[in-house]
Design a protein around this motif. Structure first.
Motif, short mmCIF file in Angstrom:
data_model
loop_
_atom_site.label_atom_id
_atom_site.label_comp_id
_atom_site.label_asym_id
_atom_site.label_seq_id
_atom_site.Cartn_x
_atom_site.Cartn_y
_atom_site.Cartn_z
N UNK A 40 48.77 17.04 14.08
CA UNK A 40 49.13 15.38 13.56
C UNK A 40 47.71 14.56 14.65
N UNK A 41 46.85 14.11 13.79
CA UNK A 41 45.89 13.55 14.51
C UNK A 41 45.73 12.09 14.77
N UNK A 42 45.14 11.28 14.87
CA UNK A 42 45.01 9.66 14.41
C UNK A 42 44.60 9.38 13.29
N UNK A 43 44.93 8.45 12.97
CA UNK A 43 44.54 7.87 11.11
C UNK A 43 42.88 7.85 11.43
N UNK A 44 42.14 7.59 12.37
CA UNK A 44 40.87 7.38 12.78
C UNK A 44 40.07 8.20 13.30
N UNK A 45 41.15 9.73 13.09
CA UNK A 45 40.27 10.85 13.32
C UNK A 45 40.63 11.82 11.23
N UNK A 46 40.41 10.84 10.91
CA UNK A 46 41.47 12.17 9.76
C UNK A 46 39.95 11.69 8.79
N UNK A 47 39.49 12.78 7.59
CA UNK A 47 39.07 12.99 6.92
C UNK A 47 39.07 12.19 5.60
N UNK A 70 45.48 -1.70 0.02
CA UNK A 70 44.07 -1.17 0.69
C UNK A 70 43.89 -2.00 1.98
N UNK A 71 43.82 -1.85 2.89
CA UNK A 71 43.35 -2.20 3.57
C UNK A 71 41.90 -1.67 5.00
N UNK A 72 40.70 -2.74 5.44
CA UNK A 72 40.54 -2.62 6.64
C UNK A 72 41.17 -2.38 8.46
N UNK A 73 41.10 -1.34 8.57
CA UNK A 73 41.68 -1.54 9.68
C UNK A 73 40.30 -0.87 11.06
N UNK A 74 40.63 -1.80 11.65
CA UNK A 74 39.42 -1.20 13.26
C UNK A 74 39.75 -0.29 13.90
N UNK A 75 38.80 0.70 14.13
CA UNK A 75 39.02 2.04 14.92
C UNK A 75 40.53 2.03 15.86
N UNK A 76 40.48 1.16 16.56
CA UNK A 76 41.20 0.83 17.35
C UNK A 76 42.84 0.82 16.70
N UNK A 77 42.87 0.73 16.06
CA UNK A 77 44.27 0.30 14.68
C UNK A 77 44.14 1.89 14.84
N UNK A 78 43.48 1.73 13.81
CA UNK A 78 43.60 3.02 12.79
C UNK A 78 44.07 4.16 14.49
N UNK A 79 43.65 4.26 15.46
CA UNK A 79 43.83 5.36 16.98
C UNK A 79 45.48 4.90 16.64
N UNK A 80 46.30 3.94 16.84
CA UNK A 80 47.92 3.96 17.21
C UNK A 80 48.00 3.54 15.75
N UNK A 81 48.07 4.91 14.86
CA UNK A 81 48.60 5.19 13.76
C UNK A 81 47.99 7.03 13.66
N UNK A 82 49.48 7.65 13.99
CA UNK A 82 49.51 9.58 14.18
C UNK A 82 49.89 9.30 12.50
N UNK A 83 49.35 10.56 12.34
CA UNK A 83 49.26 11.14 10.76
C UNK A 83 48.93 13.23 10.80
N UNK A 84 50.19 12.98 9.87
CA UNK A 84 49.42 14.38 9.59
C UNK A 84 49.73 14.67 7.57
N UNK A 85 48.46 16.00 7.73
CA UNK A 85 48.57 16.59 5.98
C UNK A 85 49.35 16.58 5.03
N UNK A 86 49.22 15.70 4.23
CA UNK A 86 50.65 15.46 3.27
C UNK A 86 50.33 16.69 2.17
N UNK A 87 51.24 17.55 1.48
CA UNK A 87 51.57 18.68 0.83
C UNK A 87 51.75 18.48 -0.62
N UNK A 88 50.76 18.69 -1.12
CA UNK A 88 50.86 18.79 -2.67
C UNK A 88 49.78 17.91 -2.98
#
Length: 86
Positions: free
Chosen positions: A6-13, A68-86
């Motif tokens: 898991x990582x934050x959306x802000x750190x995702x490539x 599609x949205x523009x998010x501030x870095x601080x907002x994206x830090x609030x969202x935890x994500x994982x890589x999606x399969x497929x």
């Protein structure tokens, strides 16, 4: 099999297919959780960073579902994500 990292959306490539796991608002802005949920950032939803800003604190362009949205870095830090399969 191990759990995906898991990582934050802000750190995702940019370009990687992701799944929203959780949204946590910071203590100074508890209303962000509801606002992000209203935009579609809900557990299980598909999300992808389309573009990262030039600076680490710059805005991100993000697609969640069909929007599609523009998010501030601080907002994206609030969202935890994982890589999606497929």
């Amino acid at each position: 099999m191990s759990e995906p990292l898991q990582s934050s959306l802000a750190a995702a490539p940019a370009g990687q297919a992701l799944t929203v796991n959780q949204v946590r608002a910071p203590a100074h802005s508890p209303e962000w959780a509801g606002w992000l949920a209203d935009l579609g950032f809900l557990p299980g939803e598909a999300v992808r960073v389309l573009r990262n800003g030039a600076r680490p604190t710059a805005n991100l362009v993000v697609r969640v579902g069909q929007s599609t949205f523009a998010l501030r870095h601080a907002e994206a830090e609030c969202i935890t994500v994982t890589p999606r399969n497929g």
